[in-house]
Each structure stands twice: as C-alpha cells, then as structure tokens.
Design a protein around this motif. Sequence first.
Motif, mmCIF file in Angstrom:
data_model
loop_
_atom_site.group_PDB
_atom_site.id
_atom_site.type_symbol
_atom_site.label_atom_id
_atom_site.label_comp_id
_atom_site.label_asym_id
_atom_site.label_seq_id
_atom_site.Cartn_x
_atom_site.Cartn_y
_atom_site.Cartn_z
ATOM 1 N N ILE A 224 15.198 -32.946 47.401
ATOM 2 C CA ILE A 224 15.593 -32.965 49.519
ATOM 3 C C ILE A 224 16.690 -32.828 49.817
ATOM 4 C CG2 ILE A 224 15.571 -33.121 52.188
ATOM 5 C CD1 ILE A 224 12.651 -34.181 51.556
ATOM 6 N N LEU A 225 18.080 -34.283 48.740
ATOM 7 C CA LEU A 225 19.436 -34.577 49.261
ATOM 8 C C LEU A 225 20.072 -32.919 48.828
ATOM 9 C CD1 LEU A 225 19.252 -38.408 49.029
ATOM 10 C CD2 LEU A 225 20.364 -36.172 51.168
ATOM 11 N N LEU A 226 19.402 -33.081 47.617
ATOM 12 C CA LEU A 226 20.060 -31.907 46.314
ATOM 13 C C LEU A 226 19.847 -30.208 47.127
ATOM 14 C CD1 LEU A 226 21.117 -31.002 43.874
ATOM 15 C CD2 LEU A 226 18.721 -30.478 42.660
ATOM 16 N N GLY A 227 18.904 -29.947 47.924
ATOM 17 C CA GLY A 227 18.568 -28.528 48.655
ATOM 18 C C GLY A 227 19.690 -28.370 48.993
ATOM 19 N N LEU A 228 20.167 -29.570 49.618
ATOM 20 C CA LEU A 228 20.614 -29.890 51.304
ATOM 21 C C LEU A 228 22.458 -29.577 50.817
ATOM 22 C CD1 LEU A 228 19.325 -32.334 53.307
ATOM 23 C CD2 LEU A 228 19.714 -29.712 54.149
ATOM 24 N N ALA A 229 23.051 -30.842 49.676
ATOM 25 C CA ALA A 229 24.284 -30.626 48.512
ATOM 26 C C ALA A 229 24.283 -28.603 48.710
ATOM 27 C CB ALA A 229 24.194 -31.205 48.093
ATOM 28 N N LEU A 230 23.523 -28.437 47.563
ATOM 29 C CA LEU A 230 23.891 -26.341 47.524
ATOM 30 C C LEU A 230 23.903 -25.685 48.446
ATOM 31 C CD1 LEU A 230 21.106 -26.670 45.054
ATOM 32 C CD2 LEU A 230 23.979 -27.381 44.094
ATOM 33 N N ALA A 231 23.249 -26.083 49.279
ATOM 34 C CA ALA A 231 23.472 -25.266 51.116
ATOM 35 C C ALA A 231 24.472 -25.284 51.534
ATOM 36 C CB ALA A 231 22.071 -25.338 51.830
ATOM 37 N N ALA A 232 25.284 -26.848 51.603
ATOM 38 C CA ALA A 232 26.614 -26.712 51.833
ATOM 39 C C ALA A 232 27.654 -25.986 50.976
ATOM 40 C CB ALA A 232 26.602 -28.050 52.576
ATOM 41 N N VAL A 233 26.583 -26.349 49.900
ATOM 42 C CA VAL A 233 27.912 -25.698 49.169
ATOM 43 C C VAL A 233 28.311 -23.940 49.470
ATOM 44 C CG1 VAL A 233 27.995 -24.809 46.708
ATOM 45 C CG2 VAL A 233 28.081 -27.780 47.322
ATOM 46 N N VAL A 234 26.778 -23.689 49.370
ATOM 47 C CA VAL A 234 26.721 -21.602 49.511
ATOM 48 C C VAL A 234 26.889 -21.329 50.714
ATOM 49 C CG1 VAL A 234 25.303 -19.577 50.038
ATOM 50 C CG2 VAL A 234 24.961 -21.702 48.374
ATOM 51 N N GLN B 169 42.172 -23.254 52.092
ATOM 52 C CA GLN B 169 42.739 -24.398 51.407
ATOM 53 C C GLN B 169 41.211 -25.974 52.127
ATOM 54 O OE1 GLN B 169 44.599 -25.938 48.675
ATOM 55 N NE2 GLN B 169 44.801 -23.453 48.141
ATOM 56 N N ASN B 170 41.313 -25.890 53.094
ATOM 57 C CA ASN B 170 40.758 -26.521 53.453
ATOM 58 C C ASN B 170 38.836 -26.286 53.441
ATOM 59 O OD1 ASN B 170 39.224 -28.560 55.514
ATOM 60 N ND2 ASN B 170 39.053 -27.508 56.936
ATOM 61 N N TYR B 171 38.486 -25.356 52.841
ATOM 62 C CA TYR B 171 37.034 -25.338 52.722
ATOM 63 C C TYR B 171 37.169 -24.897 51.251
ATOM 64 C CZ TYR B 171 36.096 -22.962 56.848
ATOM 65 O OH TYR B 171 35.756 -22.491 58.485
ATOM 66 N N MET B 172 38.274 -24.419 50.348
ATOM 67 C CA MET B 172 38.067 -25.123 49.037
ATOM 68 C C MET B 172 37.891 -26.681 48.949
ATOM 69 S SD MET B 172 38.255 -24.068 45.657
ATOM 70 C CE MET B 172 39.450 -22.351 45.554
ATOM 71 N N ARG B 173 38.407 -27.495 49.557
ATOM 72 C CA ARG B 173 38.204 -28.610 49.551
ATOM 73 C C ARG B 173 36.971 -29.254 49.669
ATOM 74 N NH1 ARG B 173 43.158 -29.684 52.504
ATOM 75 N NH2 ARG B 173 45.451 -29.570 50.729
ATOM 76 N N LYS B 174 36.527 -29.001 50.673
ATOM 77 C CA LYS B 174 35.012 -29.332 51.159
ATOM 78 C C LYS B 174 34.072 -29.190 49.912
ATOM 79 C CE LYS B 174 36.061 -29.540 55.969
ATOM 80 N NZ LYS B 174 35.002 -28.770 57.090
ATOM 81 N N ARG B 175 34.632 -27.397 49.669
ATOM 82 C CA ARG B 175 33.488 -26.930 48.534
ATOM 83 C C ARG B 175 33.727 -27.819 47.437
ATOM 84 N NH1 ARG B 175 33.703 -24.164 44.048
ATOM 85 N NH2 ARG B 175 36.319 -24.024 44.353
ATOM 86 N N VAL B 176 34.758 -28.580 46.740
ATOM 87 C CA VAL B 176 34.337 -29.228 45.501
ATOM 88 C C VAL B 176 34.021 -30.667 46.069
ATOM 89 C CG1 VAL B 176 35.939 -31.076 44.412
ATOM 90 C CG2 VAL B 176 36.685 -28.054 44.839
ATOM 91 N N GLN B 177 33.867 -30.909 47.361
ATOM 92 C CA GLN B 177 33.336 -32.247 47.370
ATOM 93 C C GLN B 177 31.933 -32.291 47.367
ATOM 94 O OE1 GLN B 177 35.336 -33.210 51.542
ATOM 95 N NE2 GLN B 177 37.164 -34.100 50.317
ATOM 96 N N TYR B 178 31.707 -31.069 47.721
ATOM 97 C CA TYR B 178 29.857 -30.564 48.502
ATOM 98 C C TYR B 178 29.592 -30.802 46.516
ATOM 99 C CZ TYR B 178 30.336 -30.972 53.204
ATOM 100 O OH TYR B 178 29.979 -30.738 54.476
ATOM 101 N N GLN B 179 29.861 -29.941 46.087
ATOM 102 C CA GLN B 179 29.532 -29.878 44.992
ATOM 103 C C GLN B 179 29.401 -31.132 43.786
ATOM 104 O OE1 GLN B 179 32.702 -26.918 43.815
ATOM 105 N NE2 GLN B 179 30.641 -24.343 43.100
ATOM 106 N N ILE C 152 29.278 -33.815 44.860
ATOM 107 C CA ILE C 152 27.854 -35.014 45.515
ATOM 108 C C ILE C 152 26.361 -33.964 45.042
ATOM 109 C CG2 ILE C 152 26.238 -34.738 47.360
ATOM 110 C CD1 ILE C 152 29.252 -35.529 48.992
ATOM 111 N N ALA C 153 26.535 -33.097 45.159
ATOM 112 C CA ALA C 153 24.963 -32.336 44.041
ATOM 113 C C ALA C 153 25.449 -33.000 42.914
ATOM 114 C CB ALA C 153 25.458 -31.075 44.004
#
Length: 67
Positions: free
Chosen positions: A7-17, A39-49, A51-52
């Motif tokens: 479930i956590l993996l699914g949430l992390a992948l959904a957050a990345v998308v 840049q803010n979105y890029m940083r968040k994407r890298v963080q969520y990736q 975590i995944a």
Amino acid sequence: MDILLYILLGLALAAVVYVLARGVIAMAQGKDVSGEVQQNYMRKRVQYQAIAIVIVILILLMFSARS
C-alpha cells in the motif's frame, strides 16, 4: 506487514505520477519565468522516487529473508 508495504509503495508511486504530471503541466503553461515552480516539482518528484525505492528495497529484503 506485506500488505502495508504494498500500500505504501502504491501511494508513493501515485505521488510520483501526480507530481510529475503537475510539473509537466506547470512547464507547459509557461507562466513561471524563473523556473522555481518546476524546480520545486522536480525536488518533490525525486523525494517521492527515493521513498518508493526504499520501500522496494524493504520488500526485497523481506522476501530474501523468507528464503
């Protein structure tokens, strides 16, 4: 524990998308001249990736411990 990690993996992948889509939309609109929003979105994407990836590593470790 398995189901929780899945479930956590699914949430992390959904957050990345979601963050990736928002970043692409922000870039396509072209309203942000300085690029700070992208840049803010890029940083968040890298963080969520990251975590995944950690969750995937935990799942793999769990499976290897069972064998």
